[in-house]
Design a protein around this motif. Structure first.
Motif, PDB file in Angstrom:
ATOM      1  N   THR A  99     -10.057  55.131 -10.927  1.00  0.00           N
ATOM      2  CA  THR A  99      -9.399  55.005 -12.127  1.00  0.00           C
ATOM      3  C   THR A  99      -8.133  55.575 -12.312  1.00  0.00           C
ATOM      4  OG1 THR A  99     -11.488  55.111 -13.518  1.00  0.00           O
ATOM      5  CG2 THR A  99      -9.559  55.476 -14.583  1.00  0.00           C
ATOM      6  N   SER A 100      -6.811  55.022 -12.499  1.00  0.00           N
ATOM      7  CA  SER A 100      -5.516  55.512 -12.120  1.00  0.00           C
ATOM      8  C   SER A 100      -5.476  56.536 -13.436  1.00  0.00           C
ATOM      9  CB  SER A 100      -4.506  54.319 -12.189  1.00  0.00           C
ATOM     10  OG  SER A 100      -4.472  53.629 -13.139  1.00  0.00           O
ATOM     11  N   ARG A 101      -3.987  57.160 -13.384  1.00  0.00           N
ATOM     12  CA  ARG A 101      -3.686  57.932 -14.270  1.00  0.00           C
ATOM     13  C   ARG A 101      -3.471  57.378 -15.582  1.00  0.00           C
ATOM     14  NH1 ARG A 101       0.841  60.889 -10.638  1.00  0.00           N
ATOM     15  NH2 ARG A 101      -0.323  62.112  -9.166  1.00  0.00           N
ATOM     16  N   ASN A 102      -3.005  55.940 -15.559  1.00  0.00           N
ATOM     17  CA  ASN A 102      -3.094  55.371 -16.825  1.00  0.00           C
ATOM     18  C   ASN A 102      -4.418  54.341 -17.358  1.00  0.00           C
ATOM     19  OD1 ASN A 102      -3.251  53.064 -15.243  1.00  0.00           O
ATOM     20  ND2 ASN A 102      -1.262  52.411 -15.427  1.00  0.00           N
ATOM     21  N   GLY A 103      -5.506  54.710 -16.687  1.00  0.00           N
ATOM     22  CA  GLY A 103      -6.873  54.447 -17.029  1.00  0.00           C
ATOM     23  C   GLY A 103      -7.071  52.889 -16.423  1.00  0.00           C
ATOM     24  N   GLN A 104      -6.191  52.523 -15.497  1.00  0.00           N
ATOM     25  CA  GLN A 104      -6.668  51.239 -14.884  1.00  0.00           C
ATOM     26  C   GLN A 104      -7.817  51.425 -13.789  1.00  0.00           C
ATOM     27  OE1 GLN A 104      -3.292  49.090 -13.153  1.00  0.00           O
ATOM     28  NE2 GLN A 104      -4.828  47.717 -12.237  1.00  0.00           N
ATOM     29  N   GLN A 105      -8.773  50.646 -13.824  1.00  0.00           N
ATOM     30  CA  GLN A 105      -9.748  50.683 -13.209  1.00  0.00           C
ATOM     31  C   GLN A 105      -9.534  49.752 -12.074  1.00  0.00           C
ATOM     32  OE1 GLN A 105     -13.487  50.450 -15.372  1.00  0.00           O
ATOM     33  NE2 GLN A 105     -13.579  52.849 -15.310  1.00  0.00           N
ATOM     34  N   THR A 106      -9.783  50.099 -10.528  1.00  0.00           N
ATOM     35  CA  THR A 106      -9.744  49.204  -9.410  1.00  0.00           C
ATOM     36  C   THR A 106     -10.802  49.371  -8.709  1.00  0.00           C
ATOM     37  OG1 THR A 106      -7.064  49.541  -9.590  1.00  0.00           O
ATOM     38  CG2 THR A 106      -8.057  48.614  -7.471  1.00  0.00           C
ATOM     39  N   PRO A 107     -11.607  48.211  -8.416  1.00  0.00           N
ATOM     40  CA  PRO A 107     -12.782  48.087  -7.416  1.00  0.00           C
ATOM     41  C   PRO A 107     -12.142  48.621  -5.950  1.00  0.00           C
ATOM     42  CG  PRO A 107     -12.783  46.330  -8.674  1.00  0.00           C
ATOM     43  CD  PRO A 107     -11.424  46.889  -9.035  1.00  0.00           C
ATOM     44  N   VAL A 108     -12.674  49.424  -5.402  1.00  0.00           N
ATOM     45  CA  VAL A 108     -12.097  49.884  -3.779  1.00  0.00           C
ATOM     46  C   VAL A 108     -13.415  49.903  -2.825  1.00  0.00           C
ATOM     47  CG1 VAL A 108     -10.377  51.319  -4.813  1.00  0.00           C
ATOM     48  CG2 VAL A 108     -12.399  52.286  -4.352  1.00  0.00           C
ATOM     49  N   PRO A 109     -13.016  49.802  -1.559  1.00  0.00           N
ATOM     50  CA  PRO A 109     -14.103  50.139  -0.738  1.00  0.00           C
ATOM     51  C   PRO A 109     -15.001  51.265  -0.902  1.00  0.00           C
ATOM     52  CG  PRO A 109     -12.339  49.391   0.638  1.00  0.00           C
ATOM     53  CD  PRO A 109     -11.721  49.686  -1.003  1.00  0.00           C
ATOM     54  N   ARG A 110     -16.133  51.284  -0.807  1.00  0.00           N
ATOM     55  CA  ARG A 110     -17.155  52.112  -0.920  1.00  0.00           C
ATOM     56  C   ARG A 110     -17.618  52.916   0.566  1.00  0.00           C
ATOM     57  NH1 ARG A 110     -20.577  54.028  -5.156  1.00  0.00           N
ATOM     58  NH2 ARG A 110     -20.267  52.083  -6.300  1.00  0.00           N
ATOM     59  N   VAL A 111     -17.128  54.144   0.867  1.00  0.00           N
ATOM     60  CA  VAL A 111     -17.853  54.794   2.147  1.00  0.00           C
ATOM     61  C   VAL A 111     -18.861  55.423   1.808  1.00  0.00           C
ATOM     62  CG1 VAL A 111     -17.032  56.403   3.766  1.00  0.00           C
ATOM     63  CG2 VAL A 111     -15.101  55.097   2.376  1.00  0.00           C
ATOM     64  N   VAL A 112     -20.227  54.731   2.492  1.00  0.00           N
ATOM     65  CA  VAL A 112     -21.257  55.249   2.543  1.00  0.00           C
ATOM     66  C   VAL A 112     -21.840  55.934   3.860  1.00  0.00           C
ATOM     67  CG1 VAL A 112     -21.956  53.749   0.635  1.00  0.00           C
ATOM     68  CG2 VAL A 112     -22.093  53.121   3.021  1.00  0.00           C
ATOM     69  N   GLY A 113     -21.090  55.491   4.864  1.00  0.00           N
ATOM     70  CA  GLY A 113     -21.658  56.241   6.331  1.00  0.00           C
ATOM     71  C   GLY A 113     -20.350  56.378   7.180  1.00  0.00           C
ATOM     72  N   LYS A 114     -20.527  56.855   8.489  1.00  0.00           N
ATOM     73  CA  LYS A 114     -19.593  57.085   9.634  1.00  0.00           C
ATOM     74  C   LYS A 114     -18.547  55.910   9.427  1.00  0.00           C
ATOM     75  CE  LYS A 114     -18.906  58.615  14.271  1.00  0.00           C
ATOM     76  NZ  LYS A 114     -17.423  59.305  14.066  1.00  0.00           N
ATOM     77  N   ILE A 115     -17.102  55.971   9.379  1.00  0.00           N
ATOM     78  CA  ILE A 115     -16.310  54.955   9.530  1.00  0.00           C
ATOM     79  C   ILE A 115     -16.158  54.575  11.147  1.00  0.00           C
ATOM     80  CG2 ILE A 115     -14.022  53.989   9.297  1.00  0.00           C
ATOM     81  CD1 ILE A 115     -15.417  54.112   6.613  1.00  0.00           C
ATOM     82  N   ALA A 116     -16.433  53.140  11.514  1.00  0.00           N
ATOM     83  CA  ALA A 116     -16.300  52.915  12.662  1.00  0.00           C
ATOM     84  C   ALA A 116     -15.940  51.309  12.814  1.00  0.00           C
ATOM     85  CB  ALA A 116     -17.509  53.200  13.670  1.00  0.00           C
ATOM     86  N   ARG A 117     -15.228  50.885  13.805  1.00  0.00           N
ATOM     87  CA  ARG A 117     -14.909  49.382  13.866  1.00  0.00           C
ATOM     88  C   ARG A 117     -15.725  48.992  15.127  1.00  0.00           C
ATOM     89  NH1 ARG A 117     -12.194  47.599  18.493  1.00  0.00           N
ATOM     90  NH2 ARG A 117     -10.893  45.571  18.311  1.00  0.00           N
ATOM     91  N   GLY A 118     -16.699  48.554  14.433  1.00  0.00           N
ATOM     92  CA  GLY A 118     -17.915  47.716  15.258  1.00  0.00           C
ATOM     93  C   GLY A 118     -17.474  46.616  15.945  1.00  0.00           C
ATOM     94  N   ARG A 119     -16.376  45.822  15.267  1.00  0.00           N
ATOM     95  CA  ARG A 119     -15.969  44.415  16.232  1.00  0.00           C
ATOM     96  C   ARG A 119     -14.525  44.386  15.804  1.00  0.00           C
ATOM     97  NH1 ARG A 119     -14.956  40.900  11.852  1.00  0.00           N
ATOM     98  NH2 ARG A 119     -16.065  41.697   9.940  1.00  0.00           N
ATOM     99  N   PRO A 120     -13.829  43.705  16.528  1.00  0.00           N
ATOM    100  CA  PRO A 120     -12.368  43.309  16.374  1.00  0.00           C
ATOM    101  C   PRO A 120     -12.176  42.533  14.938  1.00  0.00           C
ATOM    102  CG  PRO A 120     -12.857  42.836  18.607  1.00  0.00           C
ATOM    103  CD  PRO A 120     -14.388  43.156  17.878  1.00  0.00           C
ATOM    104  N   VAL A 121     -11.135  43.035  14.441  1.00  0.00           N
ATOM    105  CA  VAL A 121     -10.970  42.024  12.945  1.00  0.00           C
ATOM    106  C   VAL A 121      -9.875  41.236  13.118  1.00  0.00           C
ATOM    107  CG1 VAL A 121     -10.325  42.581  10.416  1.00  0.00           C
ATOM    108  CG2 VAL A 121     -11.949  44.377  11.915  1.00  0.00           C
ATOM    109  N   GLU A 122      -8.600  41.860  13.705  1.00  0.00           N
ATOM    110  CA  GLU A 122      -7.426  40.907  13.589  1.00  0.00           C
ATOM    111  C   GLU A 122      -7.069  40.121  15.162  1.00  0.00           C
ATOM    112  OE1 GLU A 122      -4.093  42.810  11.897  1.00  0.00           O
ATOM    113  OE2 GLU A 122      -5.199  43.656  10.195  1.00  0.00           O
ATOM    114  N   LEU A 123      -8.314  40.463  16.068  1.00  0.00           N
ATOM    115  CA  LEU A 123      -7.940  40.022  17.362  1.00  0.00           C
ATOM    116  C   LEU A 123      -7.857  38.698  17.376  1.00  0.00           C
ATOM    117  CD1 LEU A 123      -7.622  40.621  20.248  1.00  0.00           C
ATOM    118  CD2 LEU A 123     -10.047  40.600  20.568  1.00  0.00           C
TER     119      LEU A 123
END
Length: 344
Positions: A99-123
């Motif tokens: 929720t931003s300062r002006n009250g706008q709500q934005t869905p964002v990625p939820r971090v639930v574990g160790k961040i890692a790049r398991g596979r190439p994304v933009e290769l």
């Protein structure tokens, strides 16, 4: 890479065709999580359609005269969400809400574990770009600080630790992109200006970790937000986090300057860097005449020598009509050629 002075490039994105995406839906936000419903084609046809639209974007940049092209980020719903949501440790199906300062709500990625790049994304994106142009090729990645600010953290409970985890993932991707033929790698870090106090603590450290081992030219891009989403009247006259970027290992710093009419005296604080100078106002749907853009380049040369200046739009162009985007790029390239002749 181009050998002449004042090479031209783009920040990253180019307008996606109406037959590929629902542009009315796209115009409402810059999605942090996936927005699959934006695509007009079913999954079985989507990759082929994205390939075709990418070739169109590359050809239009080439035809406009751009020296350092990108893939137009045609396969992305936003500059950051495709990479961020592909990482291990992210629950992409159950987003968090910020929720931003002006009250706008934005869905964002939820971090639930160790961040890692398991596979190439933009290769495969980079490989496709390399196959389809003989010009210098740049690819962009969301920066680690920005991704950490666009996430709901339920695992690390420490801002810096989260940013450094994102930095490691970005670095693994960047090394693969370099091996795939990227001539330039750019990190998009617009959020360093949103939280400058936090950025001063560890943004440079995270950026340097993300670029560790990269030997091709690198860029860090800053802006005040897409013109279609952030009106020019609300944009500040200067950056709250800029001089600090002189301590990064990045070769270039990319700044939005045309729309906010930035006082370019601030560039004195980036004396060790090349400057990718925004000279196209993307908040204006009119195509600037080349002489107007040339004056913006000349203004840049009052503060930065020609060998340290790269000419670019203010920001990504994805929210513009395609004809306007092409016209603006063509005017920019004509302006750069004019000024190039003036300085010999």
């Amino acid at each position: 890479m181009p050998k002449h002075l004042l090479p031209t490039t783009v920040v990253g994105s180019y307008p996606q065709p109406e037959w590929l995406v629902d542009r009315a839906m796209l115009s409402k936000s810059v999605p942090r999580t996936r927005m699959h419903e934006m695509w007009r084609l079913p999954a079985r046809h989507l990759e082929e359609a994205q390939d075709d639209a990418t070739v169109i974007a590359i050809r239009e940049m080439e035809r406009a005269g751009i020296d350092i092209v990108t893939d137009g980020e045609i396969r992305r719903e936003s500059y950051s969400n495709r990479f961020a949501t592909a990482l291990d440790g992210i629950d992409a199906d159950n987003p968090a809400i910020i929720t931003s300062r002006n009250g706008q709500q934005t869905p964002v990625p939820r971090v639930v574990g160790k961040i890692a790049r398991g596979r190439p994304v933009e290769l495969t994106d980079m490989e496709f770009l390399r196959r389809n142009t003989d010009r210098a090729a740049k690819i962009t990645l969301p920066g680690p600080f920005t991704m950490s600010q666009q996430a709901g953290d339920e695992f690390y409970k420490d801002d810096e630790e989260l940013a450094m985890a994102f930095a490691e993932a970005v670095n693994a991707e960047a090394l693969d992109l370099q091996r795939a033929g990227a001539d330039v790698i750019q990190l998009d870090e617009p959020w360093v200006r949103n939280n400058p106090e936090l950025a001063k603590r560890y943004a440079v450290k995270a950026i340097n970790r993300a670029l560790q081992g990269i030997t091709v030219p690198t860029v860090v891009h800053l802006c005040f937000g897409y013109a279609a989403v952030v009106p020019g009247s609300t944009k500040p006259a200067g950056y709250s986090f800029l001089a600090e970027l002189d301590d990064t290992v990045a070769e270039q710093i990319s700044i939005e300057a045309a729309q906010p009419k930035l006082d370019l005296g601030v560039l004195k604080d980036l004396s060790s860097k090349k400057i990718m100078l925004g000279v196209l106002d993307l908040g204006n749907s009119e195509i600037e005449p080349a002489f107007v853009v040339a004056d913006r380049i000349r203004n840049g040369l009052k503060h930065v020598p020609a060998e340290r200046l790269v000419v670019a739009p203010d920001c990504g162009m994805k929210y513009l009509p395609r004809a306007v985007a092409f016209g603006k790029l063509k005017a920019m390239c004509e302006a750069a050629a004019t000024v190039r002749k003036e300085i010999g």
